[in-house]
Write a protein that holds these residues in place. Structure first.
Motif, mmCIF file in Angstrom:
data_model
loop_
_atom_site.group_PDB
_atom_site.id
_atom_site.type_symbol
_atom_site.label_atom_id
_atom_site.label_comp_id
_atom_site.label_asym_id
_atom_site.label_seq_id
_atom_site.Cartn_x
_atom_site.Cartn_y
_atom_site.Cartn_z
ATOM 1 N N LYS A 12 8.760 9.086 5.083
ATOM 2 C CA LYS A 12 7.657 8.166 4.829
ATOM 3 C C LYS A 12 8.212 6.748 4.682
ATOM 4 O O LYS A 12 9.172 6.537 3.920
ATOM 5 C CB LYS A 12 6.905 8.572 3.560
ATOM 6 N N PRO A 13 7.651 5.775 5.389
ATOM 7 C CA PRO A 13 8.141 4.393 5.273
ATOM 8 C C PRO A 13 8.102 3.907 3.834
ATOM 9 O O PRO A 13 7.169 4.186 3.089
ATOM 10 C CB PRO A 13 7.170 3.601 6.161
ATOM 11 N N ASP A 14 9.128 3.169 3.444
ATOM 12 C CA ASP A 14 9.233 2.630 2.083
ATOM 13 C C ASP A 14 9.869 1.242 2.160
ATOM 14 O O ASP A 14 11.023 1.050 1.770
ATOM 15 C CB ASP A 14 10.078 3.569 1.214
ATOM 16 N N PRO A 15 9.137 0.251 2.687
ATOM 17 C CA PRO A 15 9.720 -1.087 2.867
ATOM 18 C C PRO A 15 10.191 -1.717 1.567
ATOM 19 O O PRO A 15 11.198 -2.435 1.556
ATOM 20 C CB PRO A 15 8.583 -1.899 3.512
ATOM 21 N N GLY A 16 9.485 -1.465 0.478
ATOM 22 C CA GLY A 16 9.907 -2.009 -0.807
ATOM 23 C C GLY A 16 11.253 -1.461 -1.238
ATOM 24 O O GLY A 16 12.132 -2.204 -1.688
ATOM 25 N N GLY A 17 11.426 -0.150 -1.090
ATOM 26 C CA GLY A 17 12.699 0.473 -1.426
ATOM 27 C C GLY A 17 13.818 0.010 -0.513
ATOM 28 O O GLY A 17 14.963 -0.169 -0.953
ATOM 29 N N ASP A 18 13.500 -0.194 0.768
ATOM 30 C CA ASP A 18 14.498 -0.693 1.718
ATOM 31 C C ASP A 18 15.007 -2.065 1.291
ATOM 32 O O ASP A 18 16.213 -2.351 1.353
ATOM 33 C CB ASP A 18 13.909 -0.782 3.123
#
Length: 212
Positions: free
Chosen positions: A107-113
């Protein structure tokens, strides 16, 4: 055996052979995050996971393997349980799912990236490339993370190894079975880490002296 962050820095400062090897890979590996979302330019290559496998990036978008990709993403995978590749540094966080996209998806997680990129900034002391393999085990009923450990290769910098484990631990997955139960419960994530020279040799020596 893992070495501490400052011990490996000291080793790199006084080992010309290691520095020479790292320098040769600097230009190839400097791929900005913006390039990851642009249309890939270059000759198409076979999917690294095998014929018919569909590749997805960190945003969940389908992408092609080509000579325009990071070299780390281009190479053929010889490990059947390798599902993901991650190329990360203080300026980039890129993911490629190379297998089993019909069964499981990250699942995409741009904040975590972005947080992982921020964490990488404190390691930008010398030009350095390293890698490691993480084995992920998911619960067969819930599909949630159950176990995580290193496999085959552990990064030489102990603090980087911890960061990789933390990064893999935050991932969530979508399971594509009809009943929602996981079809894949154990797989490898292959990491490549890129550090940059953000401090002078004198600054690093001062840091090492303070650490002692």
């Amino acid at each position: 055996m893992n070495l501490s962050f400052f011990r490996i820095l000291g080793f790199l400062l006084f080992s010309l052979s290691i520095l020479a090897n790292c320098k040769s890979s600097q230009q190839q590996s400097s791929v900005s995050e913006s390039q990851a979302v642009e249309k890939i330019v270059g000759d198409l290559l076979p999917p690294p996971g095998g014929e018919g496998e569909i590749i997805f990036n960190e945003k969940g978008e389908e992408v092609q393997n080509s000579t325009g990709e990071v070299p780390f993403f281009q190479k053929k995978s010889d490990m059947p349980n390798e599902l993901y590749r991650v190329f990360m540094g203080s300026d980039t966080y890129q993911v490629r799912q190379i297998r089993s996209s019909d069964k499981i998806k990250r699942k995409p997680d741009p904040g975590g990236d972005e947080l992982t990129k921020e964490e990488m900034k404190r390691f930008d002391l010398l030009n350095f490339v390293d890698d490691g393999y993480v084995t992920v085990g998911l619960n067969s009923n819930t599909g949630k993370l159950e176990t995580i450990s290193f496999d085959r290769r552990v990064p030489r910098i102990n603090d980087i190894a911890k960061l990789i484990q933390n990064d893999a631990s935050r991932w969530n997955y979508e399971h594509l079975s009809k009943d929602g139960l996981p079809l894949v419960t154990k797989f490898l994530i292959n990491y490549q880490i890129r550090l940059y020279a953000g401090k002078s040799r004198d600054e690093i020596k001062q840091m090492l002296q303070k650490k002692k």
